[in-house]
Design a protein around this motif. Structure first.
Motif: not given
Length: 819
Positions: A18-27, A313-320, A451-452, A710-712
């Motif tokens: 789940v976390f991997s899919i979310i990270n991949i989608l965000g990036l 940046l949003l995707g990277c922050i989301n990943f972090i 992000q927000f 997703l980041g939140l």
């Protein structure tokens, strides 16, 4: 070792699907947006960069000021061409060319391998000389650049145009064939050049020798030596010598203008000057038109680059945030690895390899998605952008660099956090006894606020742009715009009888309310203007005034309001004009009735003012209403305006009426093509760029909301994992699920409020700067920002509730079992 790292990385990806899919989608979202924007930006900035010495190549353009009004023209006076070659120093090459503004008929005579044919309405034709092909780069298939345009009655064709004329003849066989222009001028094909394979604004397809222009009757129509006559059809390019600055050449050009244009009235309110426009600027500068293709807008391109950076940046922050939220699940693994002898650097490489693998997957997903995105935005993207990556090495290089940069940027902080756990603590279950610089939530909260801020800024920008566009499309323009169609008559037809007969025939059709002749509809992209003088007995008042030509039915058809006086009357020798309210005020009349009966001087004639019209918009809302005169001159009126009766219930009435109009047009002009437009659709096209921006903002807002949520969610998961025992204790002591949810949510709601406070002034300032493009703008009401904040808060609460409800309803026994 690398193989071991990748094996472990794949194992962790499968374990945390789940976390991997979310990270991949965000990036992938950020990388896809970056790839699309990269393709667009590199395409636009690549126009005409292949000609060589572009830093020394310029177009000579003209700037005018009439009664304080500034006017720009991409052309020059014809007299300048000879003068610049003889009297201006520092110019290595001067390249003139002319663009005929008539439809050309080309007759191809019968030959061995082709049939006789006639080609109507041929476009992209220029008169040029040999200097043209020395200035612009072309690949020659037949003929030579030095000789092909040396003599009169010669023409060079592009490969595609030559094939359309001569079918499958070889290039050598095409040379020497004859073409017939307008049934009067016969020219010989002397060369064939390959179509430009790169981005260019110079998409010309036929090059008639310049000397043909001066040797035929066309000379009187398209060639003049008057220093006071400037036409955009007369273009001039120069190449400066090495070491020569453009300003030095401009000074010489303007000195010639002052020397020879003695009829010009020179003062602070009436000026004329030449300017050197860089070749690379032709594709971007809307003050000076190009040659029929689209023009890009540099601020928009820069804005798209910033948009791509923000989404990345949003995707990277989301990943972090999501990666650090999983810290407790990896803590014991890290402790065991360190106990078995793994160094911190090895662990950092391990975590970076996992990030690289995720980013690589996201990149491949982006490559697959990008063609679909290009189709979605096909009407926004210029023709020529494609995803043929094998023939675009710069795209492959960009993706490789982007993958590495995103991997390092996204993975470095989580790698430092995870590798910093002490094995003695984590093996005892003390997961969060880590170095202080990693233990607090300050950085994660800061990233979430960032992000927000971006997401709320996009929401507010979408509301601001959408509100302005709605205002533009619904504002009362001072005339009727619904159920009105207009079409152009062929300007090559000089017989006034044809158009009057067509108007009378249309008036008899059942579905038409009224018909009028004019030079343009009330609002159009083009306009005519002239200097007019009013003398009140004491002093004269000179003004630059826009001109509309129309018959007496024009005012009634568009339901314009006459404030004073009367409408134009039918006359063979009209000397009457209507003026708008703005012009009446400029002339000094506060009461419109005071202007009736006064005379204005125009083109050495005295015109009497018979009426004053209420102001109406002649251009888009980007421009203020300017002084205007409405006059009647039948030979200038080549637009037929038709007001349709209301549509029937079946929705077929207008279609039938337009079919009848087309039939009448075809019988009057059998060799012409009938093309019509609805007036309200034409008005909407004025704001196409704003509508494109609004559409992009809606997509960017949706993506930013998705990634930010997703980041939140990652931050909520991290926090609830840390406070799991606290939640268990509170539930044992009697706290309800609602109280637990409120306790966990309040901190995150505060983050959204802080982001709102930061985004508001940024969006307000940016909105005002963007609205500076419009003379008429809608106020930025508080509701725009309030609605944006509520939408963001709603999205945040949905994200928060997914995890807080789960934590609040969990069995406290499980979380307190080890105590």
């Amino acid at each position: 070792m690398i193989k071991n790292y990748l094996t472990i990385a794949f194992r962790n990806l499968r374990r945390n699907k789940v976390f991997s899919i979310i990270n991949i989608l965000g990036l992938a979202i950020g990388i896809s947006a970056s790839l699309v924007i990269f393709l667009l930006v590199t395409f636009e900035f690549g126009f005409d960069r292949y000609h060589g010495d572009t830093d020394r190549k310029f177009r000579v353009v003209s700037n005018f000021k009439f009664s304080g009004d500034v006017v720009h023209n991409s052309g020059v006076t014809e007299a300048l061409v000879g003068a610049i070659r003889q009297k201006v120093t520092g110019v290595e090459a001067a390249v003139p060319f002319h663009m005929p503004n008539f439809d050309v008929k080309v007759s191809v005579p019968a030959g061995a391998n082709m049939k006789e044919a006639v080609f109507k309405r041929q476009q992209n034709i220029v008169f040029a000389d040999a200097a043209y092909f020395g200035f612009f780069s072309y690949h020659w298939l037949a003929g030579s650049p030095q000789a092909s345009l040396r003599e009169p009655y010669c023409v060079v064709l592009t490969e595609s145009r030559a094939k359309s004329y001569f079918n499958n003849l070889g290039y050598a066989d095409m040379v020497g064939r004859m073409l017939d222009y307008n049934d009067s001028v016969h020219v010989k094909v002397t060369g064939i050049v390959r179509d430009p394979g790169k981005q260019t604004d110079f998409d010309f397809q036929e090059f008639i020798s310049q000397s043909t222009l001066t040797a035929t009757s066309w000379k009187t129509d398209y060639y003049g030596v008057d220093w006071g006559n400037t036409s955009s059809n007369s273009q001039l390019y120069v190449k400066t010598a090495k070491g020569i600055t453009p300003s030095g050449v401009e000074r010489q050009l303007n000195a010639l203008l002052h020397q020879y244009n003695t009829d010009q009235k020179w003062d602070s309110q009436n000026e004329a000057s030449f300017q050197l426009q860089p070749l690379e600027d032709v594709h971007f500068n809307s003050f000076y038109e190009n040659y029929g293709g689209h023009q890009a807008h540099k601020p928009t391109l820069y804005g798209l680059i910033i948009l791509a950076i923000f989404l990345l940046l949003l995707g990277c922050i989301n990943f972090i945030n999501l990666t650090t939220a999983q810290a407790t699940q990896r803590a014991k693994e890290i402790g065991v690895r360190k106990t078995m002898g793994s160094t911190r650097n090895q662990l950092i490489l391990q975590f970076l390899s996992e990030t690289f693998l995720l980013t690589l997957m996201a990149t491949f997903l982006s490559i697959a998605v990008t063609p679909l995105l290009l189709k979605v935005f096909a009407d926004f993207m210029p023709a020529g952008i494609h995803t043929d990556y094998l023939h675009q090495p710069q795209v492959i290089l960009m993706l490789l660099l982007l993958t590495l940069v995103v991997s390092v940027f996204s993975g470095f902080y989580p790698a430092m956090v995870l590798s910093g756990y002490k094995p003695a603590h984590v093996l005892k279950g003390q997961f969060f006894t880590v170095p202080r610089r990693f233990s607090n939530l300050g950085l994660r909260k800061t990233l979430t606020v960032f992000q927000f801020v971006i997401a709320q800024f996009f929401i507010m920008a979408t509301f601001i742009v959408g509100n302005q566009i709605h205002f533009n499309l619904t504002k009362d323009l001072g005339f009727k715009k619904d159920a009105v169609v207009f079409f152009q008559l062929p300007y090559s037809d000089t017989l006034v009888l044809h158009r009057t007969q067509l108007v009378n025939r249309l008036k008899s059709l059942a579905g038409i309310a009224s018909v009028s002749l004019s030079n343009y509809p009330p609002i159009s992209g083009g306009s005519w203007s002239s200097t007019m003088i009013y003398r009140d007995g004491k002093k004269e008042k000179e003004s630059s005034v826009q001109i509309k030509y129309a018959d007496t039915a024009f005012v009634g058809l568009y339901k314009m309001k006459i404030l004073a006086g009367a409408n134009l009357t039918s006359s063979d020798t009209p000397r009457e004009v209507l003026i708008n309210e703005t012009y009446a005020h400029i002339l000094g009349f506060q009461d419109p009735g005071q202007a009736i009966g006064k005379y204005i001087e125009w083109n050495n004639r005295h015109e009497i003012i018979t009426g004053v019209l209420s102001d109406f918009h002649l251009n888009s809302l980007r421009q203020p209403i300017k002084p205007m005169v409405l006059a009647s001159q039948l030979r200038q009126e080549l637009t037929i305006n038709v007001s349709l009766l209301p549509e029937n219930r079946e929705g077929t009435g207008w279609t039938g009426t337009i079919g009848q109009i087309k039939k009448a047009f075809g019988e009057t002009y059998p060799d012409e093509t009938f093309e019509y437009n609805f007036l309200d659709d034409s008005i909407a096209k004025f704001y196409k760029s704003e509508q494109d921006i609004s559409r992009l903002l809606k997509w960017a807002t949706a993506l930013a909301l998705f990634i930010s949520s997703l980041g939140l969610l990652g931050l909520v998961i991290y926090t609830t994992n840390q406070r799991v025992k606290e939640i268990g204790v509170r539930k044992v002591l009697g706290a309800s699920s609602v109280q637990i949810v409120s306790l966990l949510s309040v901190d995150f709601v505060i983050l959204v409020v802080v982001a709102f406070a930061i985004a508001c002034p940024l969006a307000w300032w940016s909105g005002h700067k963007w609205q500076d493009n419009f003379a008429y703008k809608v106020p930025l009401g508080w509701w725009l920002f309030g609605a944006s904040g509520l939408l963001m808060l709603l999205a945040a609460l949905v994200s928060i509730s997914l995890q807080t409800l789960r934590a609040a309803t969990a069995n406290p026994v499980k979380s307190l079992r080890s105590e």
